[in-house]
Write a protein that holds these residues in place. Structure first.
Motif, PDB file in Angstrom:
ATOM      1  N   THR A   1       0.825  -1.206   0.000  1.00  0.00           N
ATOM      2  CA  THR A   1       0.000   0.000   0.000  1.00  0.00           C
ATOM      3  C   THR A   1       0.859   1.257   0.000  1.00  0.00           C
ATOM      4  O   THR A   1       2.072   1.207   0.189  1.00  0.00           O
ATOM      5  CB  THR A   1      -0.918   0.063   1.242  1.00  0.00           C
ATOM      6  N   SER A   2       0.176   2.375  -0.173  1.00  0.00           N
ATOM      7  CA  SER A   2       0.858   3.669  -0.169  1.00  0.00           C
ATOM      8  C   SER A   2       1.342   4.076   1.226  1.00  0.00           C
ATOM      9  O   SER A   2       2.103   5.027   1.359  1.00  0.00           O
ATOM     10  CB  SER A   2      -0.071   4.743  -0.741  1.00  0.00           C
TER      11      SER A   2
ATOM     12  N   GLU B   1      -7.751   5.662   2.781  1.00  0.00           N
ATOM     13  CA  GLU B   1      -8.399   6.611   1.877  1.00  0.00           C
ATOM     14  C   GLU B   1      -7.797   8.005   1.972  1.00  0.00           C
ATOM     15  O   GLU B   1      -7.663   8.709   0.980  1.00  0.00           O
ATOM     16  CB  GLU B   1      -9.906   6.638   2.118  1.00  0.00           C
TER      17      GLU B   1
ATOM     18  N   GLU C   1      -4.436   7.916   0.088  1.00  0.00           N
ATOM     19  CA  GLU C   1      -4.650   7.767  -1.349  1.00  0.00           C
ATOM     20  C   GLU C   1      -5.199   9.053  -1.984  1.00  0.00           C
ATOM     21  O   GLU C   1      -4.979   9.289  -3.155  1.00  0.00           O
ATOM     22  CB  GLU C   1      -5.585   6.604  -1.632  1.00  0.00           C
TER      23      GLU C   1
END
Length: 99
Positions: A44-45, A94, A97
């Motif tokens: 993931t980021s 979220e 992102e």
């Protein structure tokens, strides 16, 4: 979208033939009683993010804590906090992102 639908879709989106064979998502119970959530965020980021353990304790039966280390999101909370912990993870993903 309900949190279980979201986490299910997030899991599916992260399955790549390798990631899901590791630790993926683990939800277990604690004996105090409570919940423990561990999610592999290596793909993931926020994989390189580190957050030291933060404990928010309002009372004996109203608490939660969260940390990110070693490419894992770890959260724990009282018996009524499972949905909250999953939503906390969702909000973190979220937010990053969308930045």
């Amino acid at each position: 979208m309900e949190i279980l639908d979201w986490i299910q879709n997030w899991f599916i989106d992260n399955c790549d033939g390798d990631w899901e064979h590791g630790e993926g998502i683990q939800i277990t119970t604690l004996d105090n009683p409570g919940w423990d959530v561990e999610i592999d965020i290596s793909k993931t980021s926020i994989a390189n993010m580190e957050i030291e353990w933060i404990l928010n304790e309002i009372g004996k039966h109203d608490w939660y804590g969260v940390k990110i280390e070693n490419q894992k999101f770890n959260a724990a909370g009282d018996a009524g906090k499972l949905i909250f912990l999953l939503e906390l993870f969702k909000n973190m993903i979220e937010k990053i992102e969308n930045e």
